[in-house]
Write a protein that holds these residues in place. Structure first.
Motif, PDB file in Angstrom:
ATOM      1  N   UNK A 141       0.899  -1.421   0.137  1.00 40.60           N
ATOM      2  CA  UNK A 141       0.001  -0.078   0.063  1.00 40.60           C
ATOM      3  C   UNK A 141       0.902   1.156  -0.026  1.00 40.60           C
ATOM      4  N   UNK A 142       1.856   1.523   0.657  1.00 38.45           N
ATOM      5  CA  UNK A 142       2.742   2.655   1.039  1.00 38.45           C
ATOM      6  C   UNK A 142       3.640   2.643  -0.176  1.00 38.45           C
ATOM      7  N   UNK A 143       3.973   1.635  -0.950  1.00 38.04           N
ATOM      8  CA  UNK A 143       4.779   1.820  -2.299  1.00 38.04           C
ATOM      9  C   UNK A 143       3.711   2.067  -3.363  1.00 38.04           C
ATOM     10  N   UNK A 144       2.227   2.037  -3.305  1.00 34.91           N
ATOM     11  CA  UNK A 144       1.642   2.585  -4.197  1.00 34.91           C
ATOM     12  C   UNK A 144       1.411   4.102  -3.940  1.00 34.91           C
ATOM     13  N   UNK A 145       1.737   4.478  -2.773  1.00 36.63           N
ATOM     14  CA  UNK A 145       1.708   6.181  -2.398  1.00 36.63           C
ATOM     15  C   UNK A 145       2.819   6.954  -3.116  1.00 36.63           C
ATOM     16  N   UNK A 146       3.899   6.029  -3.613  1.00 32.60           N
ATOM     17  CA  UNK A 146       4.955   6.733  -4.157  1.00 32.60           C
ATOM     18  C   UNK A 146       4.637   7.109  -5.649  1.00 32.60           C
ATOM     19  N   UNK A 147       3.763   6.635  -6.330  1.00 31.70           N
ATOM     20  CA  UNK A 147       3.480   6.750  -7.518  1.00 31.70           C
ATOM     21  C   UNK A 147       2.694   7.973  -7.777  1.00 31.70           C
ATOM     22  N   UNK A 148       2.488   8.650  -7.024  1.00 31.99           N
ATOM     23  CA  UNK A 148       1.702  10.034  -7.020  1.00 31.99           C
ATOM     24  C   UNK A 148       2.437  11.280  -7.333  1.00 31.99           C
ATOM     25  N   UNK A 149       3.635  11.090  -7.366  1.00 26.73           N
ATOM     26  CA  UNK A 149       4.481  12.417  -7.218  1.00 26.73           C
ATOM     27  C   UNK A 149       4.245  13.244  -8.451  1.00 26.73           C
ATOM     28  N   UNK A 150       3.776  14.546  -8.301  1.00 29.24           N
ATOM     29  CA  UNK A 150       3.471  15.622  -9.397  1.00 29.24           C
ATOM     30  C   UNK A 150       4.350  15.745 -10.495  1.00 29.24           C
ATOM     31  N   UNK A 151       4.073  16.225 -11.421  1.00 30.24           N
ATOM     32  CA  UNK A 151       4.871  16.250 -12.605  1.00 30.24           C
ATOM     33  C   UNK A 151       5.800  17.663 -12.117  1.00 30.24           C
ATOM     34  N   UNK A 152       7.278  17.381 -12.491  1.00 30.84           N
ATOM     35  CA  UNK A 152       8.206  18.419 -12.089  1.00 30.84           C
ATOM     36  C   UNK A 152       8.825  18.378 -10.743  1.00 30.84           C
ATOM     37  N   UNK A 153       8.226  17.430  -9.985  1.00 35.66           N
ATOM     38  CA  UNK A 153       9.003  17.385  -8.735  1.00 35.66           C
ATOM     39  C   UNK A 153      10.057  15.921  -8.608  1.00 35.66           C
ATOM     40  N   UNK A 154      10.894  16.012  -7.986  1.00 35.76           N
ATOM     41  CA  UNK A 154      11.743  14.995  -7.774  1.00 35.76           C
ATOM     42  C   UNK A 154      12.104  14.449  -6.330  1.00 35.76           C
ATOM     43  N   UNK A 155      12.007  13.157  -6.153  1.00 28.76           N
ATOM     44  CA  UNK A 155      12.158  12.479  -5.104  1.00 28.76           C
ATOM     45  C   UNK A 155      13.529  12.052  -4.738  1.00 28.76           C
ATOM     46  N   UNK A 156      14.196  12.378  -3.767  1.00 32.94           N
ATOM     47  CA  UNK A 156      15.775  11.991  -3.573  1.00 32.94           C
ATOM     48  C   UNK A 156      15.837  11.484  -2.086  1.00 32.94           C
ATOM     49  N   UNK A 157      16.891  10.500  -1.975  1.00 32.19           N
ATOM     50  CA  UNK A 157      17.306  10.364  -0.578  1.00 32.19           C
ATOM     51  C   UNK A 157      18.423  11.467  -0.092  1.00 32.19           C
ATOM     52  N   UNK A 158      18.272  11.737   1.091  1.00 31.79           N
ATOM     53  CA  UNK A 158      19.254  13.097   1.398  1.00 31.79           C
ATOM     54  C   UNK A 158      20.457  12.586   1.405  1.00 31.79           C
ATOM     55  N   UNK A 159      21.423  13.124   0.614  1.00 31.79           N
ATOM     56  CA  UNK A 159      22.718  13.190   0.549  1.00 31.79           C
ATOM     57  C   UNK A 159      23.334  14.397   0.852  1.00 31.79           C
ATOM     58  N   UNK A 160      24.769  14.431   0.901  1.00 29.72           N
ATOM     59  CA  UNK A 160      25.619  15.419   1.075  1.00 29.72           C
ATOM     60  C   UNK A 160      25.205  16.983   0.523  1.00 29.72           C
ATOM     61  N   UNK A 161      24.718  16.659  -0.874  1.00 28.59           N
ATOM     62  CA  UNK A 161      24.210  17.958  -1.560  1.00 28.59           C
ATOM     63  C   UNK A 161      22.988  18.454  -1.263  1.00 28.59           C
ATOM     64  N   UNK A 162      21.938  17.692  -0.742  1.00 27.19           N
ATOM     65  CA  UNK A 162      20.632  18.318  -0.331  1.00 27.19           C
ATOM     66  C   UNK A 162      20.889  18.643   1.135  1.00 27.19           C
ATOM     67  N   UNK A 163      21.494  18.004   2.015  1.00 27.01           N
ATOM     68  CA  UNK A 163      21.631  18.248   3.231  1.00 27.01           C
ATOM     69  C   UNK A 163      22.611  19.737   3.664  1.00 27.01           C
ATOM     70  N   UNK A 164      23.312  20.157   2.502  1.00 25.74           N
ATOM     71  CA  UNK A 164      23.840  21.458   2.564  1.00 25.74           C
ATOM     72  C   UNK A 164      23.257  22.445   2.041  1.00 25.74           C
TER      73      UNK A 164
END
Length: 257
Positions: free
Chosen positions: A117-140
């Motif tokens: 069920x939770x995996x299905x929630x990930x399929x709803x990302x609106x166009x133009x947005x990007x989901x990423x795991x937080x890395x050194x670039x994002x955290x800075x």
């Protein structure tokens, strides 16, 4: 007189706080983050646990050290206690400087969280947005910290968060507009922190980032604990599969040192 408790003394406090049902308390008692204070290092009867803005009290409130501990506060305090005696003491000691409100607990049962069920929630990302795991670039990235100062505030540094913490962010044109991170960590899991930029709410972004974080935790065999600060947080938690347990009193203490 009160004393700061090291990890060996913190272990003695586990029975005192066992009714708190808080992973944030565990993060301190297990030695991951925060501070603990007691009336006696050998045989503590009253204790305080502080992790960021959250301050927890347990033990015997009918001691002079209990009142001393109630003045051992961070600049901004949300105090949580487990019985009426402590509540009355807080209201007496900080009379005129407290505001009582409700926070919301959820059952901590991994089986309540349906991976498919939770995996299905990930399929709803609106166009133009990007989901990423937080890395050194994002955290800075400044926009990440502007969303919530609590995303990594309990860690010793950015490097410490990248080493021990976890989180996901949604970006648009390289700027973070939503995030979900480990506010705190304990032996068996994390406590979740979620925030969305006001210009990007009502698009399901919090659902998506939280889903990504929850799945990451479940895949690694750790529990993503949720504690709600308001009704919106409750609704989001329930959407994700968490089962509501109870509301509980929390005190904002406006104490000027």
């Amino acid at each position: 007189m009160i004393y700061e408790a090291d990890i060996n003394v913190r272990k003695k406090l586990v029975p005192m706080f066992e009714n708190m049902d808080s992973t944030i308390v565990l993060s301190c008692l297990q030695g991951h983050m925060g501070t603990a204070w007691v009336d006696n290092l050998e045989n503590p009867k009253v204790a305080q646990v502080t992790v960021g803005i959250f301050v927890f009290y347990a033990g015997n409130p009918n001691t002079k050290e209990a009142e001393e501990l109630l003045f051992n506060l961070p600049d901004y305090t949300l105090a949580i206690v487990n019985n009426d005696e402590w509540k009355l003491l807080i209201e007496k000691v900080h009379k005129g400087s407290t505001e009582k409100f409700q926070r919301y607990r959820f059952e901590k049962v991994p089986e309540h969280l349906d991976v498919s069920y939770i995996k299905n929630l990930l399929s709803t990302l609106p166009e133009g947005y990007e989901l990423k795991k937080i890395d050194k670039t994002i955290v800075n990235e400044p926009s990440f910290h502007e969303l919530s100062e609590d995303f990594i505030s309990q860690f010793n540094s950015i490097e410490d968060f990248l080493d021990r913490g976890v989180g996901f962010a949604i970006l648009i044109e390289g700027k973070a507009v939503c995030g979900a991170t480990s506010y705190s960590i304990y032996d068996d899991g994390i406590e979740i922190e979620v925030a969305t930029h006001p210009d990007h709410i009502r698009k399901g972004l919090a659902t998506i980032t939280a889903s990504a974080l929850i799945l990451d935790c479940l895949n690694r065999g750790i529990y993503p604990s949720w504690d709600g600060a308001n009704i919106e947080s409750v609704k989001l938690a329930q959407k994700l599969g968490y089962i509501f347990k109870e509301s509980y009193d929390t005190y904002f203490i406006d104490y000027q040192k």
